[in-house]
Design an enzyme around this catalytic site. Structure first.
Site, short mmCIF file in Angstrom:
data_model
loop_
_atom_site.label_atom_id
_atom_site.label_comp_id
_atom_site.label_asym_id
_atom_site.label_seq_id
_atom_site.Cartn_x
_atom_site.Cartn_y
_atom_site.Cartn_z
N TYR A 88 -20.16 -11.13 35.56
CA TYR A 88 -21.12 -11.02 36.67
C TYR A 88 -20.47 -10.85 38.03
CZ TYR A 88 -24.62 -12.81 33.38
OH TYR A 88 -25.48 -12.99 32.32
N ASN A 160 -29.50 -7.07 38.87
CA ASN A 160 -29.90 -8.08 37.89
C ASN A 160 -31.15 -8.81 38.38
OD1 ASN A 160 -29.26 -9.85 35.49
ND2 ASN A 160 -29.25 -11.40 37.09
N GLU A 161 -32.28 -8.57 37.73
CA GLU A 161 -33.51 -9.29 38.05
C GLU A 161 -33.87 -9.21 39.53
OE1 GLU A 161 -33.82 -13.19 36.38
OE2 GLU A 161 -32.97 -12.60 34.47
N ASP A 203 -37.42 -10.97 32.19
CA ASP A 203 -38.40 -10.90 31.11
C ASP A 203 -39.73 -11.47 31.61
OD1 ASP A 203 -39.59 -10.51 28.70
OD2 ASP A 203 -38.50 -12.09 27.65
N GLU A 263 -29.13 -10.80 28.42
CA GLU A 263 -28.90 -12.23 28.21
C GLU A 263 -29.90 -12.64 27.14
OE1 GLU A 263 -29.74 -14.48 31.78
OE2 GLU A 263 -28.13 -13.52 32.91
N TYR A 295 -26.08 -15.80 26.09
CA TYR A 295 -25.77 -16.59 27.28
C TYR A 295 -25.36 -17.97 26.81
CZ TYR A 295 -26.17 -18.02 32.14
OH TYR A 295 -25.87 -18.44 33.41
#
Ligand code: NAG
Ligand code: NAG
Ligand code: NAG
Ligand code: NAG
Ligand code: NAG
Length: 476
Positions: A88, A160-161, A203, A263, A295
């Protein structure tokens, strides 16, 4: 494939300077090994020793800068059977050559996030325009420079998100396509090969419109090459039906790009039995899903670890490691390396409000008006004096650190075993902690076993915990 006899090892090392992995390409909805033309499905892990908060650019270290730690972890991961790690938070100024060469030698690929949690190194979801500037581009292009020459670089996550709320769904999607475009144009101008660029999604309700928005249309530069979903839906002894996996497969059934869990691994039931492995790598998902990233490798306060690292660098395998290894040993390698039937017909869908929104998420911004690059000169001329990584010849194959099984025995002869050219790592078949200590039920992907509903409660906290993890992992 990986059981090279020790006697042959010297020959292999002399003949090949640790060049095991060959670059992956995206072909339709499959990742494909560019040399063997086998399909590549991720059997992987999130790798962020010291946790999401451990990134400090002034510390002189990041997860891929300590060769002794990388030797330890690559040896452990080789036994476990993973072929991909997601990293990351990278400091592009550091030297990653030894670590990346170690993972390369054992056929483990890197999926890298270009962002970091620091201000100026990631998009601000509450004010994307103000954070999309020349300094930000310098950060992400420096990451490209530092990693573009490694053959085992799988690809880059552009975000990421970042979209994770109604507000961000209205203002951010256009910026993700802009960043994907900038990265892909930079790679085309400055790298010697194509490197996949994609996104790692939350998600939540935005998962489908985000996938549709990022993968549609004729603008290949701003389009995602792959789509990752951070999903904690399968907990403990969930089943195909109760976990939500069935619904995910329906939702994304005709994906035009590789799709995977960027993940996964709900931990409300502990130790984790990892029964979802059989589903993820089995008949019902393998056509549209390219595996996933558990994860996470190291034990951190959030309690998702497979391996506990002590302050002196020694490590202990946890029960989750044993259970996951047992499940991985059941994966049908022939099934996951065969091209998917979906892939041949995959082509980008047309962008339309109807396709992107379907019948929900009407708050999602479907505009294809993508912000212009804030620094065309940087894109054209490249980052000046950038640190560029390269594969180096390995001289050490054994870590000075000790590794212990879950039962407390020292793992003997812990060493990496370089693979033959063009190979990727596969499950070893071994039970590193020894038989008899696995609570998981390694009933293999081959029969796509359905979990048996358990009396153990999954707990109402499952989604809340997943949300917390998602937030912790979300640095942008
Ligand atoms: C949707 O995106 C377009 C293009 O970036 C932008 O002009 C517009 O303001 C956005 N809509 C909302 C509601 O934020
Ligand atoms: C996938 O299916 C949906 C719904 O049937 C359709 O609107 C869309 O165009 C399809 N996409 C592709 C890439 O075939
Ligand atoms: C299994 O784990 C328990 C507790 O962690 C330990 O006491 C025992 O020695 C282990 N057995 C084996 C065979 O590793
Ligand atoms: C470890 O290495 C030693 C010395 O080479 C050897 O005698 C022993 O059999 C090895 N053990 C295992 C488990 O491979
Ligand atoms: C593993 O699966 C077998 C066969 O389905 C079952 O009999 C056994 O109880 C399971 N063991 C555990 C530990 O879940």
């Amino acid at each position: 494939m990986k059981s090279i006899a020790l006697s042959a090892l010297t020959t292999v090392l002399a003949a090949h300077l640790a060049s095991a992995a060959s670059p992956l390409i995206v072909d339709g909805s499959d990742f494909v090994n560019s040399v063997t033309e086998d399909r590549f499905v991720m059997v992987g892990l999130a790798y962020q020793p010291a946790g999401a908060s451990g990134y400090d650019p002034n510390s002189g270290v990041d997860p891929l800068s300590d060769a002794d730690a990388c030797l330890r972890d690559a040896a452990v991961m080789q036994k476990l059977g993973v072929n991909t790690i997601r990293v990351y938070n990278i400091n592009p100024a550091l030297n990653h050559d030894e670590c990346v060469s170690i993972f390369n030698a054992v056929g483990i690929y890197l999926a890298l996030d270009v962002n970091s949690p620091l201000s100026g190194e990631s998009l601000n979801r509450d004010d994307p325009a103000s954070s999309y500037h020349s300094g930000y581009l310098t950060r992400i292009f420096s990451v490209v420079e530092a990693f573009k020459d490694y053959p085992n670089l799988l690809g880059f996550f552009a975000g990421n998100e970042v979209v994770n709320s109604v507000k961000s769904a209205q203002t951010v999607p256009q910026y993700i396509r802009a960043i994907q475009r900038d990265l892909k144009q930079y790679i085309a101008a400055h790298a010697s090969r194509t490197i996949p660029v994609g996104y790692s999604a939350a998600d939540d309700d935005t998962r489908r419109p985000m996938w549709a928005y990022l993968t549609c249309g004729d603008d290949a530069d701003s389009r995602a090459d792959f789509y990752g979903l951070n999903s904690y839906q399968w907990c403990g002894d969930s089943t195909w039906e109760t976990s939500g996996y069935q619904g995910l497969v329906t939702t994304f059934s005709n994906t035009s790009v590789p799709l995977f869990f960027s993940e996964f691994g709900c931990n409300t039931v502990r130790p984790r039995p990892f029964n979802e492995i059989a589903a993820l790598y089995g008949d019902r998902m393998i056509d549209s899903w390219s595996g996933g990233l558990v994860y996470e490798y190291t034990q951190e306060p959030s309690d998702y670890g497979l391996v506990e690292i002590s302050s002196d660098g020694d490590a202990t395998l946890l029960e989750d490691f044993d259970n996951l290894q047992k499940q991985y040993n059941g994966i049908d390698i022939t099934l996951i390396t065969s091209r998917s039937s979906l892939s041949a017909s995959a082509s980008p869908p047309t962008c339309s409000d109807k396709f992107i929104l379907q019948d929900h998420a009407a708050k999602f911004n479907t505009s294809m008006d993508i912000p212009a690059c804030p620094d065309e000169d940087l894109l054209t001329n490249g980052v000046q004096n950038a640190n560029k990584g390269k594969i180096v010849e390995l001289t050490e194959f054994t870590t000075p650190h000790k590794v212990y099984t879950s039962g407390g025995a020292e793992v003997a002869n812990l060493t990496i075993t370089p693979l033959a050219d063009d190979q990727s790592n596969t499950p070893s078949g071994e039970t590193t902690s020894g038989a008899g200590n696995n609570t998981g039920n390694g009933t293999a992907a081959a029969d796509d076993a359905e979990g048996v509903a358990s009396s153990r409660s999954v707990g109402a906290g499952a989604l809340a915990v997943a949300a917390v993890v998602a937030v912790m992992a979300a640095f942008v």
